[in-house]
Enzyme design. Structure first.
Site, PDB file in Angstrom:
ATOM      1  N   GLU A 123       0.854  -1.182   0.000  1.00  0.00           N
ATOM      2  CA  GLU A 123       0.000   0.000   0.000  1.00  0.00           C
ATOM      3  C   GLU A 123       0.891   1.234   0.000  1.00  0.00           C
ATOM      4  OE1 GLU A 123      -2.712   0.522   3.290  1.00  0.00           O
ATOM      5  OE2 GLU A 123      -3.758   2.137   2.274  1.00  0.00           O
ATOM      6  N   ALA A 256       1.953   0.068  10.655  1.00  0.00           N
ATOM      7  CA  ALA A 256       1.640  -1.322  10.349  1.00  0.00           C
ATOM      8  C   ALA A 256       0.769  -1.383   9.105  1.00  0.00           C
ATOM      9  CB  ALA A 256       0.907  -1.980  11.512  1.00  0.00           C
ATOM     10  N   ASN A 259      -2.400  -6.214   5.361  1.00  0.00           N
ATOM     11  CA  ASN A 259      -2.446  -7.247   4.317  1.00  0.00           C
ATOM     12  C   ASN A 259      -3.328  -8.416   4.743  1.00  0.00           C
ATOM     13  OD1 ASN A 259      -0.079  -5.816   3.162  1.00  0.00           O
ATOM     14  ND2 ASN A 259       0.905  -6.674   4.975  1.00  0.00           N
ATOM     15  N   GLU A 292      -5.342  -2.704  12.656  1.00  0.00           N
ATOM     16  CA  GLU A 292      -5.040  -3.540  11.484  1.00  0.00           C
ATOM     17  C   GLU A 292      -6.006  -4.720  11.400  1.00  0.00           C
ATOM     18  OE1 GLU A 292      -3.219  -1.993   9.560  1.00  0.00           O
ATOM     19  OE2 GLU A 292      -2.261  -0.664  11.008  1.00  0.00           O
ATOM     20  N   HIS A 295      -9.318  -3.664   9.970  1.00  0.00           N
ATOM     21  CA  HIS A 295      -9.278  -3.462   8.520  1.00  0.00           C
ATOM     22  C   HIS A 295      -9.750  -4.706   7.760  1.00  0.00           C
ATOM     23  CE1 HIS A 295      -7.760   0.447   7.518  1.00  0.00           C
ATOM     24  NE2 HIS A 295      -6.585   0.324   8.084  1.00  0.00           N
ATOM     25  N   GLU A 314      -9.778   4.255   6.224  1.00  0.00           N
ATOM     26  CA  GLU A 314      -8.948   4.713   7.341  1.00  0.00           C
ATOM     27  C   GLU A 314      -9.755   5.461   8.408  1.00  0.00           C
ATOM     28  OE1 GLU A 314      -6.353   3.389   7.903  1.00  0.00           O
ATOM     29  OE2 GLU A 314      -5.641   2.653   5.965  1.00  0.00           O
TER      30      GLU A 314
END
Ligand code: ARG
Ligand code: ZN
Length: 851
Positions: A123, A256, A259, A292, A295, A314
């Site tokens: 990213e 961080a 993924n 994370e 996400h 975000e």
């Protein structure tokens, strides 16, 4: 390498990609200087796009060994940021083999090496440094990956497939954009645990670290499990793969990365032990692990159509991690901490040349838009929505969002539509929060007649670069009223302001009330309200809203320090007594008391003076802050011994919120005590500490009063083999050295063998902390500006992303006197004139100079 980008991309120009992808197969033959990547991509024309005979693929720094379509060689014709290739009309298979050099990749984007380990950061646009690909978030595909390499642990996204010595296969069943691709290979050890999700899926959790960091991922694992449970309970979202891997990496540009199934972390946000991490470190680990993980749904299952929509994932994910931390810890304290951060970082951004909307409309380098505005203001916008529609309707809207958009690359329009559809609200005006930059200023006047209290607000947003005129925004103002005796006479009401000037009435009051405005900081605005110290002290003593209680004390401290810096006005007795009352009030949460006793930053005072039409002098502000600390210390003196004794945490160390809050109060009180005994009390705490919170806290207090030389040496000798602890050592010296000497201290430390400047953590610890030491950075002879500019010029060819980010230290240049402005502009121009400057840095410096 292809040329640095210089074209500006516009939100309005969005067009879907020509093709869809049915599947991606990648094989990595790992080798430090010559990794070969084989790719096989099944393309088919996108029915939603116009048919093309040439397809575009991104790529950067790739050496192509072969490329075929359906088995026949195909020519890759160079184009801006990639290549064009002739494609057949229907579906086809594109295969390529490229060679890349991870060992030479110091930019830390794409596939790179860190301490003999391979890792990736894709990213926003790193995947194009790995192979030819449509590297844009709206192109989603399932990935199968085979990793071959002479290392014990070989990881990629998704679920593990077959493996053998020197190879491993992975399959990710969830379609994803390339920015969520990840690969890690190295000599790693895992902290392992398992959970069963509410959907009855057994999941293995691994947190991978270097062998010498074994044992330091226990807290991160605990935070991960709590995050997973919380997301099931609060949002109904369960994890969706059989394994969840997290890896700690030493060289990482950011905090961080989420993924899919393979989160990659900056080691500083994973590794912790009582001896090496502070309470604040633990808190960061908890919130970033959660961020994370969250996400996985807000970012991965539902991703962004294009990078303009970055706040879609975000802002929402920050809001979710804030809710999580509020549930794990004290919600009131968390809100205050978040607002402190918002004001320090986002309000500053909004007030200067880098101001941009939560959803920007154009950019050159997207990496430059991972900002406080996109993240923190993005979260505030969602918090306002939450407040306007209420918790129940928010939940309904989110359920609809997940149901309607799972698997999509979505937009802010999609996001707002689910709120409109599920609540019936018209959000047309609310949407301005996404498009208008700048912090609205709210002025307040009131009136009381015949038992009716009228509150009148006026909103104004000043021009920002490219946006001279602003329209009124929807501002939820949470407001309550207190009676003259301090009792609450009107409970919190949400006033929904939509006009430039608007009045609200409260009826049936016996006496003129004292208003408590913007409770819980219900909107990211500046409340411009001139009230006297007595009324602030009243609110500090009586407000039932914890945020506004703190806010009253904060405003008092800020005004006191501004007056002291501006013309030497001594602090009022009301202020000092108010602090004493809070410090001694055992019924208040210790963490809250610590926050009230903490002075605003020197940068905040500089902005305050600037807003009041004065030219701030950083050194004068620094001296005023020292004087005020001394005055407070003397005022608290009689109470300090008992307060310190009461705040001391007994028993074994635990990083939980309660003990951390108590240690925070203890250290705040100690910082005053140390001023009265030449540091003896702080030195004792340092010597006796069995944890890093008190060690670092004690050392910081000593350095803050110009002492601590022996402890610095001892600290170094004890921790020289622990890179993360040594970052604290570098950072403390850079941020706390006396303004006159800090530049020299830092310059000397850049020669220290531990200062590996190509590592972003080291660079930030030393150079970044220095640029945050306001009085030192703004030294009148310009030495601070030169030091930063020289190091940025040196870092740029190595790591453009980190360089570009650190140019923000100059974002306030217009606040200062003509001499300093001239020197800062000259430093920026010198950076801009550097041959081969990266696109990242040149975009930032240009905006800084022009805005
Ligand atoms: N998505 C990551 C996060 O917020 C940050 C990635 C930053 N990448 C970048 N190129 N700036 O958790
Ligand atoms: Zn994020």
């Amino acid at each position: 390498m292809t040329d640095p980008k210089s074209t500006e991309i516009q939100l309005a120009d969005y067009a879907p990609f020509s093709h869809l992808i049915d599947g991606v197969h990648l094989t990595f033959h790992l080798s430090p200087k010559a990794t070969r990547v084989e790719s096989r991509i099944a393309f088919r024309p996108n029915p939603a796009a116009k048919p093309v005979s040439e397809m575009f693929l991104h790529g950067e720094g790739l050496t192509t060994l072969s490329s075929t379509i359906d088995g026949s060689p195909v020519t890759l014709t160079p184009a801006d940021q990639g290549v064009l290739l002739s494609v057949p009309e229907g579906p086809f298979s594109f295969e390529a083999e490229v060679q890349i050099n991870p060992a030479a990749n110091t930019a830390l984007e794409g596939l790179y090496m860190s301490n003999g380990m391979y890792c990736t950061q894709c990213e926003a646009e790193g995947f194009r440094r790995i192979t030819w690909y449509p590297d844009r978030p709206d192109v989603m595909a399932t990935f199968s990956v085979r990793v071959e390499g002479d290392l014990p642990v070989l990881l990629s996204n998704g679920n593990p497939g077959e493996s053998g010595p020197g190879w491993a296969e992975w399959h990710d069943p969830w379609p994803k954009p390339a920015y969520l691709f990840a690969l890690v290979a190295g000599d790693l050890v895992a902290e392992t645990d398992r959970i069963t999700t509410c959907e009855n899926r057994d999941v293995t959790l691994n947190i991978w670290t270097r062998p010498d960091d074994a044992g330091k991922a226990t807290y991160a694992m605990d935070a991960l499990k709590r995050s997973m449970t919380w997301d099931e309970q609060a949002y109904g979202r369960a994890y969706d793969l059989d394994v969840f891997n997290v890896v700690a990496i030493d060289d990482f540009n950011m905090g961080a990365m989420e993924n899919k199934g393979l989160n990659i972390f900056n080691a500083s946000y994973v590794l912790a032990s009582q001896q090496t991490a502070t309470d604040v470190d633990y808190q960061w680990i908890e919130s970033i692990i959660a961020h994370e993980y969250f996400h996985n749904w807000t970012g991965n299952r539902i991703t962004c159509r294009d990078w303009f929509q970055l706040c879609l994932k975000e802002g929402l994910t920050v809001f979710r991690d804030q809710q999580f931390s509020a549930d794990m810890r004290s919600a009131a304290v968390k809100r205050i901490e978040d607002v402190l951060k918002l004001r320090a970082r986002q309000f500053t951004e909004d007030a200067g040349p880098l101001a941009h909307p939560v959803r920007p409309e154009s950019f050159i380098e997207i990496n430059n838009f991972y900002t406080a505005t996109v993240y923190e203001k993005g979260a505030e916008v969602i918090r306002m929505l939450h407040r306007l529609v209420g918790a129940d309707d928010y939940k309904k809207a989110l359920d609809l969002y997940f149901e309607r958009h799972d698997g999509d690359a979505a937009t802010i329009e999609d996001w707002l539509q689910v709120f409109e559809d599920s609540t019936g609200r018209d959000l047309t005006q609310f949407k301005r929060w996404y498009s208008q930059a700048g912090t609205p200023r709210l002025t307040f006047t009131d009136d009381f007649k015949d038992g009716i209290y009228t509150a009148t607000f006026e909103q104004e947003t000043r021009p920002t670069p490219g946006q001279p005129n602003k329209d009124p925004q929807v501002i939820p103002i949470a407001m309550g009223l207190l009676g003259p005796n301090g009792a609450e006479v009107a409970e919190t009401r949400i006033l929904e302001m939509t006009e430039t000037r608007q009045s609200f009435t409260f009826e049936g009051l016996g006496a003129r009330p004292i208003p408590s405005i913007l409770r819980g900081f219900s909107a990211p605005v500046i409340l411009d309200r001139k009230i006297d110290a007595a009324e602030r002290a009243f609110l500090l003593a009586h407000d039932t809203d914890p945020f506004n209680k703190w806010e009253a004390g904060r405003a008092l401290s800020r005004e006191t320090l501004m007056a002291l810096a501006a013309d030497g006005t001594a602090p009022s007795a009301a202020y000092l007594d108010g602090l004493m009352t809070v410090a001694s009030d055992a019924s208040l949460d210790p963490a809250f008391r610590a926050l009230v006793l903490r002075l605003p930053s020197e940068d905040d005072i500089a902005q305050g003076l600037f807003d009041a039409g004065r030219t701030p002098d950083p050194l004068t502000i620094h001296r005023a802050a020292e004087t005020l600390r001394q005055t407070i210390a003397e005022h608290l003196k009689p109470a300090l011994p008992a307060l310190l004794a009461a705040a001391r945490v007994d028993g074994p160390y635990s990083p939980d919120a309660k003990s951390a809050g108590q240690r925070s109060l203890f250290l705040t009180l100690l910082s005053f005590a140390a001023r009265l005994d030449d540091g003896a009390s702080a030195a004792l705490v340092y010597d006796e500490a069995d944890n890093m919170t008190l060690k670092q806290g004690g050392l910081a207090i000593l350095l803050g009063i110009g002492s601590g030389a022996d402890q610095l040496v001892a600290f170094h000798d004890e921790w020289q083999n622990d890179r993360l602890v040594m970052d604290k050592w570098l950072s403390l010296q850079a941020s706390l050295s006396e303004p006159e000497q800090a530049a020299e201290v830092v310059a000397a430390l850049t020669e220290h063998p531990l200062f590996d400047w190509k590592n972003p953590n080291r660079f930030r610890a030393l150079i970044g902390s220095f640029s945050g030491n306001a009085a030192a950075f703004h030294r009148a002879d310009g030495a601070g500006y030169d030091l930063l500019a020289n190091w940025l010029i040196r870092l740029d060819p190595v790591n453009p992303q980190t360089t570009a980010r650190m140019t923000t230290a100059f974002q306030n240049w217009r606040r200062y006197d003509a001499d300093r402005q001239g020197m800062m502009r000259a430093a920026l121009q010198r950076i801009l004139a550097t041959p081969n400057l990266s696109g990242d840095t040149s975009e930032m410096v240009t905006r800084l100079l022009d805005g």
